[in-house]
Design a protein around this motif. Structure first.
Motif, PDB file in Angstrom:
ATOM      1  N   LEU A 332      35.088  79.195  13.931  1.00 39.97           N
ATOM      2  CA  LEU A 332      35.815  78.257  12.986  1.00 39.97           C
ATOM      3  C   LEU A 332      34.700  77.030  12.933  1.00 39.97           C
ATOM      4  CD1 LEU A 332      39.510  78.655  14.031  1.00 39.97           C
ATOM      5  CD2 LEU A 332      38.215  79.307  12.038  1.00 39.97           C
ATOM      6  N   TRP A 333      34.033  76.609  13.761  1.00 45.56           N
ATOM      7  CA  TRP A 333      33.088  75.368  13.470  1.00 45.56           C
ATOM      8  C   TRP A 333      32.408  75.892  12.656  1.00 45.56           C
ATOM      9  CZ3 TRP A 333      27.834  74.812  14.080  1.00 45.56           C
ATOM     10  CH2 TRP A 333      27.105  73.784  13.953  1.00 45.56           C
ATOM     11  N   HIS A 334      31.414  77.150  12.772  1.00 46.19           N
ATOM     12  CA  HIS A 334      30.429  77.670  11.760  1.00 46.19           C
ATOM     13  C   HIS A 334      31.229  77.784  10.289  1.00 46.19           C
ATOM     14  CE1 HIS A 334      26.903  78.068  14.192  1.00 46.19           C
ATOM     15  NE2 HIS A 334      27.596  78.512  15.197  1.00 46.19           N
ATOM     16  N   LEU A 335      32.404  78.267  10.335  1.00 45.91           N
ATOM     17  CA  LEU A 335      32.997  78.378   9.015  1.00 45.91           C
ATOM     18  C   LEU A 335      33.336  77.214   8.392  1.00 45.91           C
ATOM     19  CD1 LEU A 335      35.359  81.276  10.070  1.00 45.91           C
ATOM     20  CD2 LEU A 335      33.200  81.655   9.093  1.00 45.91           C
ATOM     21  N   ASP A 336      33.504  76.099   9.066  1.00 48.82           N
ATOM     22  CA  ASP A 336      33.877  74.787   8.509  1.00 48.82           C
ATOM     23  C   ASP A 336      35.590  74.875   7.928  1.00 48.82           C
ATOM     24  OD1 ASP A 336      31.587  73.441   8.601  1.00 48.82           O
ATOM     25  OD2 ASP A 336      30.847  74.438   6.759  1.00 48.82           O
ATOM     26  N   GLN A 337      36.135  75.973   7.804  1.00 50.25           N
ATOM     27  CA  GLN A 337      37.590  76.204   7.373  1.00 50.25           C
ATOM     28  C   GLN A 337      38.184  77.178   8.143  1.00 50.25           C
ATOM     29  OE1 GLN A 337      38.088  74.980   2.754  1.00 50.25           O
ATOM     30  NE2 GLN A 337      36.300  76.434   2.833  1.00 50.25           N
ATOM     31  N   PRO A 338      39.582  77.057   8.082  1.00 50.93           N
ATOM     32  CA  PRO A 338      40.243  78.269   8.800  1.00 50.93           C
ATOM     33  C   PRO A 338      40.027  79.488   7.870  1.00 50.93           C
ATOM     34  CG  PRO A 338      41.938  76.693   7.875  1.00 50.93           C
ATOM     35  CD  PRO A 338      40.430  76.146   7.863  1.00 50.93           C
ATOM     36  N   HIS A 339      40.181  80.703   8.682  1.00 51.37           N
ATOM     37  CA  HIS A 339      40.267  81.853   7.919  1.00 51.37           C
ATOM     38  C   HIS A 339      41.236  82.925   8.857  1.00 51.37           C
ATOM     39  CE1 HIS A 339      36.775  82.026   5.045  1.00 51.37           C
ATOM     40  NE2 HIS A 339      36.361  80.839   5.487  1.00 51.37           N
ATOM     41  N   GLY A 340      42.160  83.424   8.059  1.00 52.17           N
ATOM     42  CA  GLY A 340      43.275  84.185   8.807  1.00 52.17           C
ATOM     43  C   GLY A 340      42.400  85.439   9.258  1.00 52.17           C
ATOM     44  N   ASP A 341      41.264  85.875   8.870  1.00 53.92           N
ATOM     45  CA  ASP A 341      40.719  87.199   9.111  1.00 53.92           C
ATOM     46  C   ASP A 341      40.089  87.289  10.327  1.00 53.92           C
ATOM     47  OD1 ASP A 341      38.998  89.441   9.006  1.00 53.92           O
ATOM     48  OD2 ASP A 341      38.014  89.105   7.180  1.00 53.92           O
TER      49      ASP A 341
END
Length: 599
Positions: A332-341
């Motif tokens: 999630l740190w790498h994504l910057d945002q939450p993803h439910g996937d």
């Protein structure tokens, strides 16, 4: 492949070098090989470089001889060889041996932004142009479908931009508030759909778009639009020939690299097709990478081995830990945002495996969205009620059918104050409807696919290979998202894609001679992990403590009685709320790190 960052201050005020250093450092994983930054009064264009093409000569930024144009790029221009040769025939001199980024600079010098439709690649580009000293401009350009990310923050005085949100956060004077409408959209779609982000004031640059920044403001212009395609009938043999020619050339172009490359291979129809075509164009065995699971329901490694044997690849396989949740916060740190996937976690594992041997991989991403590979398309049209729904209600019904929480479910979940705050926010009207309005001329299959091309791909499915690859400094290339293949797919009617519930109907027939009947027609298996079962078993207490901690974000936003109902019913087995609980857990883990101000 790189990361880019920078700013444009409309009053000509420059930020401190320490700010630029923090922006640069936040993207080091995207480009550990090199760093560079162009600065002028009130402007900076920075780059972190992962050296793939012209390893020695490709240092960025590229600056014109007179110093009035500077350019940075994240991505690759796959037809740079042909473009360079054309410019050289016209007398253009180059300073590098074969840098694709220098080709962009020389094209812009001669043609301005008119060169964009000639590019075949994946890219986010920043250009500073001060040839008009009284009105310098910055152009921020995103590729046709958003393979490469690009975010902006514009407070009217200054625009910050970056390949990842974390770069922008380094330059803001204060942490931005949570964008509550974007939260509503996250719970509707299972990801934050573009152009929204969960950070107030930070937005995606839409795919296929140029943002032109000047002292007067900004202009947004679409330079490519998939909706301009028109369906036309073909016989299968002609369709097959055209499709195979296009995807073969798309793969060929994406083999251009000065570093080792390979492919993700699951044994599915998409990745098998890509690897089969790669094997045609290389002398050495293709290096392929696959992860497996001990649980046979989620393990595709036997199919990957079958494909590897058929195409004589140098195959690497790794069986991963059955529980990957400890990696979730880092993901999630790498994504910057939450993803439910949940498939981001196994994607990270296969990227880590590949990065031990190569710097570039080809993937099968995009094939399902172009040619109807997901069960949701067939199940939606097979529903006798949904299949007959009026055109005016079609988009809303599709989003409600395939999304996460329905509108009623979200309203029940929100605390009263949040329900009131979001009463006028409609996640279909505000997100999907503008795209659907452009696609009314398509048949219903292509309308569904078009929505996913515009929302699901740039909002989630392309975030996955980019961020999980970049987390380990690995470049992912997507042949199915070559612009020629995308346009071809949307000239193809829905009957070529779904026929009697048969997904990828003509696609599988077309590639059967190439990859064999077993691989072409095998049942699709989702690339995911059994997180719902973990929530009922070994991770039950972990999930409980995460969602119901006194300081948890859930307790500040949601009716805990509703969250408790989802949790209890899922644990008891009286309902399957894997997707809902997964999305809430991702939101909570993200909030623990970000500590958002919800306003």
């Amino acid at each position: 492949m790189c990361g880019i960052y920078g700013y444009f201050n409309r009053q000509g005020v420059s930020v401190g070098t320490s700010v630029l250093a923090r922006m640069d450092a936040s993207l080091v994983h995207r480009g550990p090989d090199d760093s560079g930054c162009f600065t002028a009064a009130g402007v900076a264009l920075g780059n972190r470089r992962l050296a793939i093409i012209d390893v020695k000569g490709g240092h960025q930024p590229f600056v014109s001889t007179d110093g009035r144009i500077a350019l940075v790029q994240n991505g690759e221009i796959f037809n740079h060889v042909e473009l360079r040769a054309e410019l050289q025939r016209q007398g253009v001199a180059f300073a590098t041996d074969h840098s694709d980024t220098e080709v962009l600079l020389r094209l812009y010098e001669r043609e301005g932004l008119g060169f964009l439709p000639r590019l075949n690649g994946m890219f986010a580009i920043g250009i500073f142009d001060s040839r008009d000293a009284h009105n310098p401009t910055v152009h921020l350009i995103r590729d046709r479908i958003g393979v490469k990310p690009l975010y902006v923050h514009d407070d009217s005085k200054q625009v910050l931009f970056g390949s990842e949100i974390k770069a922008i956060l380094q330059a803001l004077p204060a942490h931005p508030r949570m964008d509550l409408p974007a939260l509503q959209h996250y719970l509707a779609y299972n990801y934050v759909p573009p152009p929204f982000t969960l950070f107030a004031g930070i937005r995606h640059v839409p795919p296929g778009t140029v943002l032109t920044l000047s002292r007067q403001g900004r202009q947004e212009q679409r330079w490519w639009n998939l909706a301009e395609q028109r369906e036309h009938p073909q016989h299968f043999s002609a369709w097959q020939e055209e499709f195979l020619d296009l995807i073969d050339d798309a793969v060929r172009l994406r083999l251009r690299a000065d570093v080792p490359f390979g492919a993700f291979l699951s044994g599915g129809v998409d990745s098998s097709t890509v690897v089969a075509l790669m094997a045609r164009h290389v002398r050495e065995p293709v290096r392929t990478f696959c992860i497996g699971f001990a649980d046979a329901r989620f393990d595709e490694s036997s199919y990957a081995r079958q494909a590897a044997e058929r195409f004589h690849t140098a195959h690497q396989e790794h069986i991963v830990s059955p529980d990957l949740l400890d990696a979730w916060p880092d993901v999630l740190w790498h994504l910057d945002q939450p993803h439910g996937d949940a498939s981001f976690m196994p994607t990270r594992e296969v990227a880590r495996l590949a990065a031990t041997e190569v710097k570039v991989v080809l993937t099968g991403d995009g094939g399902d969205e172009l040619f109807a590979g997901y069960d949701k398309y067939a199940s939606f049209l097979a529903d006798p009620v949904l299949g007959r729904i009026p055109d005016a209600d079609f988009g809303h019904a599709f989003i409600e059918h395939t999304g996460l929480f329905t509108a009623a479910g979200r309203a029940a979940l929100f605390q009263p104050w949040l329900r009131t705050r979001l009463a006028d926010i409609d996640s279909v009207r505000d997100v999907a409807a503008p795209w659907l309005d452009q696609a009314r001329h398509f048949d219903r299959v292509n309308q569904m696919l078009f929505l996913d091309m515009m929302l699901l791909l740039p909002g989630n499915n392309l975030v996955k290979p980019d961020r999980m690859g970049m987390a380990v400094s690995l470049e992912a290339r997507t042949p199915f998202l070559d612009w020629r293949v995308m346009e071809f797919a949307f000239r193809s009617g829905g009957a070529t894609k779904l026929h009697g519930g048969d997904k990828k109907h003509w696609f599988k027939r077309a590639v059967e001679p190439l990859i064999g009947a077993d691989l072409a027609h095998r049942k699709k298996q989702m690339f995911t992990v059994p997180i719902g079962e973990w929530f009922r078993g070994p991770r039950r207490q972990w999930l409980h403590d995460l969602l119901f901690a006194p300081e948890a974000l859930c307790g500040r936003l949601f009716e805990l009685s509703q969250v408790r109902r989802l949790f209890d019913d899922h644990v008891a087995g009286s309902g399957n709320y894997t997707r809902e609980l997964r999305a809430l857990a991702a939101l909570e883990l993200w909030a623990q790190r970000v500590q958002p101000d919800i306003g």
